[in-house]
Design a protein around this motif. Structure first.
Motif, mmCIF file in Angstrom:
data_model
loop_
_atom_site.group_PDB
_atom_site.id
_atom_site.type_symbol
_atom_site.label_atom_id
_atom_site.label_comp_id
_atom_site.label_asym_id
_atom_site.label_seq_id
_atom_site.Cartn_x
_atom_site.Cartn_y
_atom_site.Cartn_z
ATOM 1 N N PHE A 10 0.847 -1.338 0.187
ATOM 2 C CA PHE A 10 -0.061 0.090 -0.213
ATOM 3 C C PHE A 10 0.888 1.249 0.010
ATOM 4 O O PHE A 10 0.487 2.184 -0.333
ATOM 5 N N GLU A 13 1.204 1.897 -3.651
ATOM 6 C CA GLU A 13 0.276 1.536 -4.728
ATOM 7 C C GLU A 13 -0.073 2.700 -5.642
ATOM 8 O O GLU A 13 -0.440 2.609 -6.838
ATOM 9 N N PHE A 14 -0.032 3.837 -5.117
ATOM 10 C CA PHE A 14 -0.229 5.139 -5.932
ATOM 11 C C PHE A 14 0.946 5.140 -6.924
ATOM 12 O O PHE A 14 0.321 5.458 -8.260
ATOM 13 N N ILE A 17 -0.075 2.192 -9.645
ATOM 14 C CA ILE A 17 -1.305 2.837 -10.369
ATOM 15 C C ILE A 17 -0.678 3.878 -11.454
ATOM 16 O O ILE A 17 -1.290 3.758 -12.872
ATOM 17 N N ALA A 50 -5.808 -3.899 -3.380
ATOM 18 C CA ALA A 50 -6.648 -3.054 -2.812
ATOM 19 C C ALA A 50 -7.823 -3.387 -2.106
ATOM 20 O O ALA A 50 -8.258 -2.990 -0.853
ATOM 21 N N ARG A 55 -9.212 -0.867 0.755
ATOM 22 C CA ARG A 55 -8.817 0.481 0.210
ATOM 23 C C ARG A 55 -9.989 0.545 -1.074
ATOM 24 O O ARG A 55 -9.477 0.555 -2.129
ATOM 25 N N ASN A 58 -9.037 3.271 -3.750
ATOM 26 C CA ASN A 58 -8.158 2.602 -4.965
ATOM 27 C C ASN A 58 -8.714 1.874 -5.760
ATOM 28 O O ASN A 58 -8.468 1.545 -7.033
ATOM 29 N N GLU A 61 -10.577 3.332 -8.587
ATOM 30 C CA GLU A 61 -9.710 4.009 -9.519
ATOM 31 C C GLU A 61 -8.972 2.898 -10.363
ATOM 32 O O GLU A 61 -9.129 3.027 -11.410
ATOM 33 N N ILE A 62 -8.690 1.792 -9.916
ATOM 34 C CA ILE A 62 -8.232 0.865 -10.548
ATOM 35 C C ILE A 62 -9.405 -0.173 -11.505
ATOM 36 O O ILE A 62 -9.038 -0.193 -12.738
ATOM 37 N N GLN A 174 -6.844 9.144 -1.354
ATOM 38 C CA GLN A 174 -6.455 7.937 -1.847
ATOM 39 C C GLN A 174 -6.984 6.805 -1.235
ATOM 40 O O GLN A 174 -6.891 5.640 -2.002
#
Length: 211
Positions: A10, A13-14, A17, A50, A55, A58, A61-62, A174
């Motif tokens: 995590f 993770e950003f 992505i 995620a 999360r 996230n 978003e994924i 996030q």
């Protein structure tokens, strides 16, 4: 130096992505099959991590990126399936901006998804249609706020957010938990909770999603 072979966490993770976004962009610009295949494999791993970690922001978003990647490949049914999963997760929390930020490709995909939901006509999808309409309306709003209005908003705050509070708020956005934020910023859990209270107070909100 980020690699597809790196173990997911995590804390990065950003970054992973973002790497997936770069791979999708490469495929869109030059049609390299390897880029899109690597992106899809990475997104699958990221989605599982995620979801396992709770999360959800996230994960949404994924799923959106998966939808855009499938759309780029011309696989519209699979793209709509991924997007609908994202919408189902996002609707209870009322997420809007994260969809709008994806721009015109996402808007067009949402239009197609609305038609699909309407055709299926399940009872539980009625609320989802209302949410989708709200998203589509948001795409029609100006996306850039004039500098004069930003200055005006800042001046109306009794006490502006500090740099550290802004950092915590970005991690909240996030989808990170308080414990995750503490580990990312090397702060005690109680300290993170204290920042949350200060942020919520300054913004005059009660929930993380409102913030």
């Amino acid at each position: 130096g980020l690699s597809l072979d790196h173990e997911l966490s995590f804390l990065r993770e950003f970054e992973h992505i973002t790497l997936a976004r770069v791979l999708i962009a490469e495929y869109t610009s030059n049609g390299t099959d390897r880029s899109i295949l690597e992106a899809m494999k990475l997104l699958e791993r990221l989605l599982k991590a995620a979801e396992d970690g709770g999360r959800m922001a996230n994960a949404i978003e994924i799923l959106m990126l998966q939808a855009l990647a499938h759309k780029a490949q011309g696989n519209i049914p699979t793209a709509l399936a991924s997007l609908k999963r994202a919408l189902v997760l996002a609707e209870p929390e009322g997420y809007v901006q994260m969809f709008v930020d994806e721009g015109e490709p996402m808007r067009l995909l949402i239009v197609d998804c609305r038609l699909l939901i309407e055709k299926q006509a399940h009872q539980q999808d009625h609320t989802l249609i209302g949410y989708v309409d709200k998203l589509l309306a948001a795409f029609m709003q100006p996306t850039v706020m004039p500098q004069s209005k930003i200055s005006s908003l800042k001046s109306t705050m009794v006490e502006p957010l500090s740099e550290r509070e802004l950092e915590v708020l970005q991690l909240i956005a996030q989808g990170l938990s308080n414990r995750d934020i503490g580990e990312r910023l090397f702060l005690a859990l109680s300290t993170v909770k204290g920042y949350n209270q200060k942020i919520f107070g300054k913004l005059e909100v009660k929930r993380r999603t409102e913030a």
